[in-house]
Design a protein around this motif. Sequence first.
Motif, PDB file in Angstrom:
ATOM      1  N   ILE A  32       0.867  -1.184   0.000  1.00 49.62           N
ATOM      2  CA  ILE A  32       0.000   0.000   0.000  1.00 49.62           C
ATOM      3  C   ILE A  32       0.899   1.227   0.000  1.00 49.62           C
ATOM      4  CG2 ILE A  32      -1.842   1.227   1.200  1.00 49.62           C
ATOM      5  CD1 ILE A  32      -2.574  -1.433   2.544  1.00 49.62           C
ATOM      6  N   SER A  33       1.040   1.836  -1.162  1.00 51.23           N
ATOM      7  CA  SER A  33       2.002   2.933  -1.304  1.00 51.23           C
ATOM      8  C   SER A  33       1.799   3.644  -2.631  1.00 51.23           C
ATOM      9  CB  SER A  33       3.432   2.391  -1.227  1.00 51.23           C
ATOM     10  OG  SER A  33       4.381   3.419  -1.439  1.00 51.23           O
ATOM     11  N   GLY A  34       2.194   4.908  -2.650  1.00 56.01           N
ATOM     12  CA  GLY A  34       2.202   5.656  -3.888  1.00 56.01           C
ATOM     13  C   GLY A  34       3.515   5.528  -4.630  1.00 56.01           C
ATOM     14  N   LEU A  35       4.481   4.830  -4.034  1.00 49.29           N
ATOM     15  CA  LEU A  35       5.780   4.629  -4.676  1.00 49.29           C
ATOM     16  C   LEU A  35       5.668   3.595  -5.784  1.00 49.29           C
ATOM     17  CD1 LEU A  35       8.049   4.443  -1.490  1.00 49.29           C
ATOM     18  CD2 LEU A  35       7.694   6.424  -2.986  1.00 49.29           C
ATOM     19  N   GLY A  36       6.547   3.699  -6.780  1.00 49.94           N
ATOM     20  CA  GLY A  36       6.597   2.721  -7.847  1.00 49.94           C
ATOM     21  C   GLY A  36       7.416   1.514  -7.458  1.00 49.94           C
ATOM     22  N   ALA A  37       7.312   0.455  -8.263  1.00 49.76           N
ATOM     23  CA  ALA A  37       8.026  -0.783  -7.971  1.00 49.76           C
ATOM     24  C   ALA A  37       9.527  -0.578  -7.902  1.00 49.76           C
ATOM     25  CB  ALA A  37       7.673  -1.837  -9.019  1.00 49.76           C
ATOM     26  N   GLY A  38      10.072   0.284  -8.778  1.00 50.89           N
ATOM     27  CA  GLY A  38      11.512   0.515  -8.778  1.00 50.89           C
ATOM     28  C   GLY A  38      12.000   1.134  -7.481  1.00 50.89           C
ATOM     29  N   ASP A  39      11.278   2.147  -7.006  1.00 49.45           N
ATOM     30  CA  ASP A  39      11.661   2.795  -5.745  1.00 49.45           C
ATOM     31  C   ASP A  39      11.518   1.837  -4.571  1.00 49.45           C
ATOM     32  OD1 ASP A  39      12.224   5.190  -7.026  1.00 49.45           O
ATOM     33  OD2 ASP A  39      10.178   5.946  -6.773  1.00 49.45           O
ATOM     34  N   LEU A  40      10.464   1.035  -4.572  1.00 51.11           N
ATOM     35  CA  LEU A  40      10.272   0.065  -3.499  1.00 51.11           C
ATOM     36  C   LEU A  40      11.396  -0.966  -3.489  1.00 51.11           C
ATOM     37  CD1 LEU A  40       6.426  -0.493  -3.942  1.00 51.11           C
ATOM     38  CD2 LEU A  40       7.522   0.565  -1.954  1.00 51.11           C
ATOM     39  N   HIS A  41      11.772  -1.425  -4.660  1.00 49.17           N
ATOM     40  CA  HIS A  41      12.840  -2.433  -4.748  1.00 49.17           C
ATOM     41  C   HIS A  41      14.160  -1.865  -4.226  1.00 49.17           C
ATOM     42  CE1 HIS A  41      14.581  -6.149  -6.381  1.00 49.17           C
ATOM     43  NE2 HIS A  41      15.628  -5.400  -6.698  1.00 49.17           N
ATOM     44  N   ALA A  42      14.461  -0.643  -4.617  1.00 50.52           N
ATOM     45  CA  ALA A  42      15.721  -0.033  -4.165  1.00 50.52           C
ATOM     46  C   ALA A  42      15.745   0.135  -2.646  1.00 50.52           C
ATOM     47  CB  ALA A  42      15.900   1.315  -4.856  1.00 50.52           C
ATOM     48  N   ALA A  43      14.616   0.560  -2.076  1.00 54.52           N
ATOM     49  CA  ALA A  43      14.559   0.743  -0.620  1.00 54.52           C
ATOM     50  C   ALA A  43      14.627  -0.590   0.106  1.00 54.52           C
ATOM     51  CB  ALA A  43      13.270   1.479  -0.244  1.00 54.52           C
ATOM     52  N   ALA A  44      14.007  -1.626  -0.471  1.00 53.07           N
ATOM     53  CA  ALA A  44      14.042  -2.945   0.157  1.00 53.07           C
ATOM     54  C   ALA A  44      15.453  -3.520   0.179  1.00 53.07           C
ATOM     55  CB  ALA A  44      13.095  -3.895  -0.585  1.00 53.07           C
ATOM     56  N   ARG A  45      16.225  -3.256  -0.860  1.00 53.48           N
ATOM     57  CA  ARG A  45      17.604  -3.780  -0.919  1.00 53.48           C
ATOM     58  C   ARG A  45      18.466  -3.218   0.197  1.00 53.48           C
ATOM     59  NH1 ARG A  45      20.309  -3.460  -6.677  1.00 53.48           N
ATOM     60  NH2 ARG A  45      21.926  -4.495  -5.431  1.00 53.48           N
ATOM     61  N   GLU A  46      18.100  -2.028   0.714  1.00 53.97           N
ATOM     62  CA  GLU A  46      18.863  -1.423   1.804  1.00 53.97           C
ATOM     63  C   GLU A  46      18.497  -2.032   3.159  1.00 53.97           C
ATOM     64  OE1 GLU A  46      17.998   2.687   1.645  1.00 53.97           O
ATOM     65  OE2 GLU A  46      18.994   3.019  -0.292  1.00 53.97           O
ATOM     66  N   ARG A  47      17.426  -2.823   3.187  1.00 50.75           N
ATOM     67  CA  ARG A  47      16.912  -3.329   4.456  1.00 50.75           C
ATOM     68  C   ARG A  47      16.948  -4.849   4.583  1.00 50.75           C
ATOM     69  NH1 ARG A  47      14.604   1.390   3.203  1.00 50.75           N
ATOM     70  NH2 ARG A  47      13.760   2.735   4.870  1.00 50.75           N
ATOM     71  N   LEU A  48      17.092  -5.553   3.472  1.00 44.34           N
ATOM     72  CA  LEU A  48      16.962  -7.005   3.477  1.00 44.34           C
ATOM     73  C   LEU A  48      18.084  -7.679   2.717  1.00 44.34           C
ATOM     74  CD1 LEU A  48      13.147  -7.108   2.613  1.00 44.34           C
ATOM     75  CD2 LEU A  48      14.132  -7.952   4.772  1.00 44.34           C
ATOM     76  N   SER A  49      18.386  -8.912   3.125  1.00 39.37           N
ATOM     77  CA  SER A  49      19.318  -9.737   2.355  1.00 39.37           C
ATOM     78  C   SER A  49      18.755  -9.924   0.952  1.00 39.37           C
ATOM     79  CB  SER A  49      19.503 -11.098   3.025  1.00 39.37           C
ATOM     80  OG  SER A  49      20.006 -10.949   4.341  1.00 39.37           O
ATOM     81  N   ALA A  50      19.632 -10.127  -0.008  1.00 39.25           N
ATOM     82  CA  ALA A  50      19.237 -10.155  -1.413  1.00 39.25           C
ATOM     83  C   ALA A  50      18.135 -11.177  -1.679  1.00 39.25           C
ATOM     84  CB  ALA A  50      20.449 -10.443  -2.285  1.00 39.25           C
ATOM     85  N   PHE A  51      18.219 -12.382  -1.060  1.00 45.64           N
ATOM     86  CA  PHE A  51      17.233 -13.412  -1.359  1.00 45.64           C
ATOM     87  C   PHE A  51      15.856 -13.103  -0.781  1.00 45.64           C
ATOM     88  CE2 PHE A  51      18.811 -14.823   2.776  1.00 45.64           C
ATOM     89  CZ  PHE A  51      17.690 -15.342   3.397  1.00 45.64           C
ATOM     90  N   LYS A  52      15.786 -12.150   0.166  1.00 46.47           N
ATOM     91  CA  LYS A  52      14.506 -11.781   0.769  1.00 46.47           C
ATOM     92  C   LYS A  52      13.816 -10.622   0.038  1.00 46.47           C
ATOM     93  CE  LYS A  52      16.251 -12.984   5.380  1.00 46.47           C
ATOM     94  NZ  LYS A  52      16.568 -12.460   6.730  1.00 46.47           N
ATOM     95  N   VAL A  53      14.549  -9.935  -0.819  1.00 46.19           N
ATOM     96  CA  VAL A  53      13.989  -8.771  -1.509  1.00 46.19           C
ATOM     97  C   VAL A  53      12.969  -9.225  -2.552  1.00 46.19           C
ATOM     98  CG1 VAL A  53      14.482  -6.804  -2.995  1.00 46.19           C
ATOM     99  CG2 VAL A  53      16.063  -7.414  -1.151  1.00 46.19           C
ATOM    100  N   PRO A  54      11.740  -8.726  -2.482  1.00 44.88           N
ATOM    101  CA  PRO A  54      10.738  -9.126  -3.473  1.00 44.88           C
ATOM    102  C   PRO A  54      11.178  -8.786  -4.891  1.00 44.88           C
ATOM    103  CG  PRO A  54       9.680  -8.052  -1.597  1.00 44.88           C
ATOM    104  CD  PRO A  54      11.157  -7.850  -1.424  1.00 44.88           C
ATOM    105  N   THR A  55      10.866  -9.668  -5.802  1.00 43.72           N
ATOM    106  CA  THR A  55      11.133  -9.424  -7.222  1.00 43.72           C
ATOM    107  C   THR A  55       9.835  -9.215  -7.995  1.00 43.72           C
ATOM    108  OG1 THR A  55      11.217 -11.810  -7.616  1.00 43.72           O
ATOM    109  CG2 THR A  55      13.308 -10.694  -7.208  1.00 43.72           C
ATOM    110  N   VAL A  56       8.709  -9.510  -7.359  1.00 44.50           N
ATOM    111  CA  VAL A  56       7.392  -9.268  -7.956  1.00 44.50           C
ATOM    112  C   VAL A  56       6.667  -8.260  -7.064  1.00 44.50           C
ATOM    113  CG1 VAL A  56       5.240 -10.286  -8.756  1.00 44.50           C
ATOM    114  CG2 VAL A  56       7.345 -11.641  -8.807  1.00 44.50           C
TER     115      VAL A  56
END
Length: 494
Positions: A440-464
């Motif tokens: 639930i966010s106004g952010l796009g998938a690209g911005d969400l992915h970049a922010a998630a990479r700063e918080r989670l190990s690579a295998f936990k970062v959503p790709t969908v």
Amino acid sequence: MADTIDNLVRMHAAQNADKPMVVDTDSRTTYGELDAVTRDLAAAFVAAGVSKGTRVGLIMPNCVQWVQIAVALTRIGAVLVPLSTLLQPPELVAQLRVASVQYLVAVREFRGHRYLDDVAPERSNLPALREVWDAAALPAVRDGTVDAIAATVTPSDTLAIMFTSGSSGPPKGVLHSHGNALGAVRSGLAARCIDSDTRLYLPMPFFWVGGFGSGVLSALLAGATLVTEQIPRPETTLRLLERERVTLFRGWPDQAEALARQTASVAADLSSLRPGSLEALLPADQRARPGARAKLFGMTESFGPYCGYPADTDMPRSAWGSCGKPFDGIEVRIVDTDDGTPVAHGSIGEIQIRGPHVMRGICRRTHEDVFTVDGFYPTGDLGHLDDDGFMFYHGRSDDMFKVSGATVYPSEVEEALRTIDGVDGAFVTQVDGAVGAVVISGLGAGDLHAAARERLSAFKVPTVWLPVESDDAIPRKATGKVDVRALQQMLREG
């Protein structure tokens, strides 16, 4: 100690007759009135054939009358079966059948559902069902025999059958006695900051254990006042909180956040709220740092929270992010998900619980099907205990999955995603072998992915990824739980 509903009602009627017990947007009742009204209602039920042990379904939205009917039935030892107002006709019929409901009390219509009409064509498929009553037409009868019947009810008698959703299979009707349910609620009152001076607002429907136990029975046990409404909406809810000088707001964090965003425009006075309320509605200087307060944890089978910590108090720093400690009346152990052997403190495994506050059983299932040989209930939840006895939750055993051989716990990923600025909610699941997230966010998938990479190990970062505008887009079952299969389909369709 008051250990049945009848004893509680009598005690508070004698001690606090003029004190409001429950208030809705249109009506209210005091403890004295509750005693008198429910005696007469109970007498009418007895005259109609309801007796101790009779199973009575109740389907109506939160209101004073819901409490009156529930109390009247349980005072005489009838088994209350609260039913969701969200149920579609096939779901309603299935629950009536599983619980062997003998009498049904329902409102004629609510939010497009016409329950009496839904049940009528299915009567031949419900052999236990004797009568269906319109809640608006219930009579009241004066009859002194009600007191004699109520006196026969004991803590071991069944109080209610509460429905919860499993991951699959038929509806799960959970059996609770007066003693185990009241004991469970009583054990968590202090952690939820509920006492006799509390004016509690709770948006959760009474047909869920969160509304019945943490709302109705919490107020009844503490001698508090419960404030409720049928359909919460930001402006009307804020006005209700102001009008009734609510001191404690419990419920869903996202609702509190939505209300907080409207507080200034509505200009509602919420100064009566005290610490222990959901923090979005409290002044900034009364809010805790992220993770410092316990996330109360429980389930229908434990009749609500069985783990917590005072909601107005920071936990020790080492316990931040935990659910607090198990309450009295519940024993928790963590076992290996494969062989069921206990694991060491700090290791993740399945949570199992036992004790006097745990359910008595599940409809149409044997004791051996439900409990382990030594009496524990396998919850299907994942967690770990630290060395000080604090419990940390790691999601459901049937939700965890592996990506490239590594285990992903959806709750861990969801928690990390919710720390991203601009994210109001996150729901994570497996999608065809990948990590998927509806956010639930106004952010796009690209911005969400970049922010998630700063918080989670690579295998936990959503790709969908699937950003949505509000919680209304999240598919839910009749119990309010997220429909994981529907969530997965949303992610596949993009």
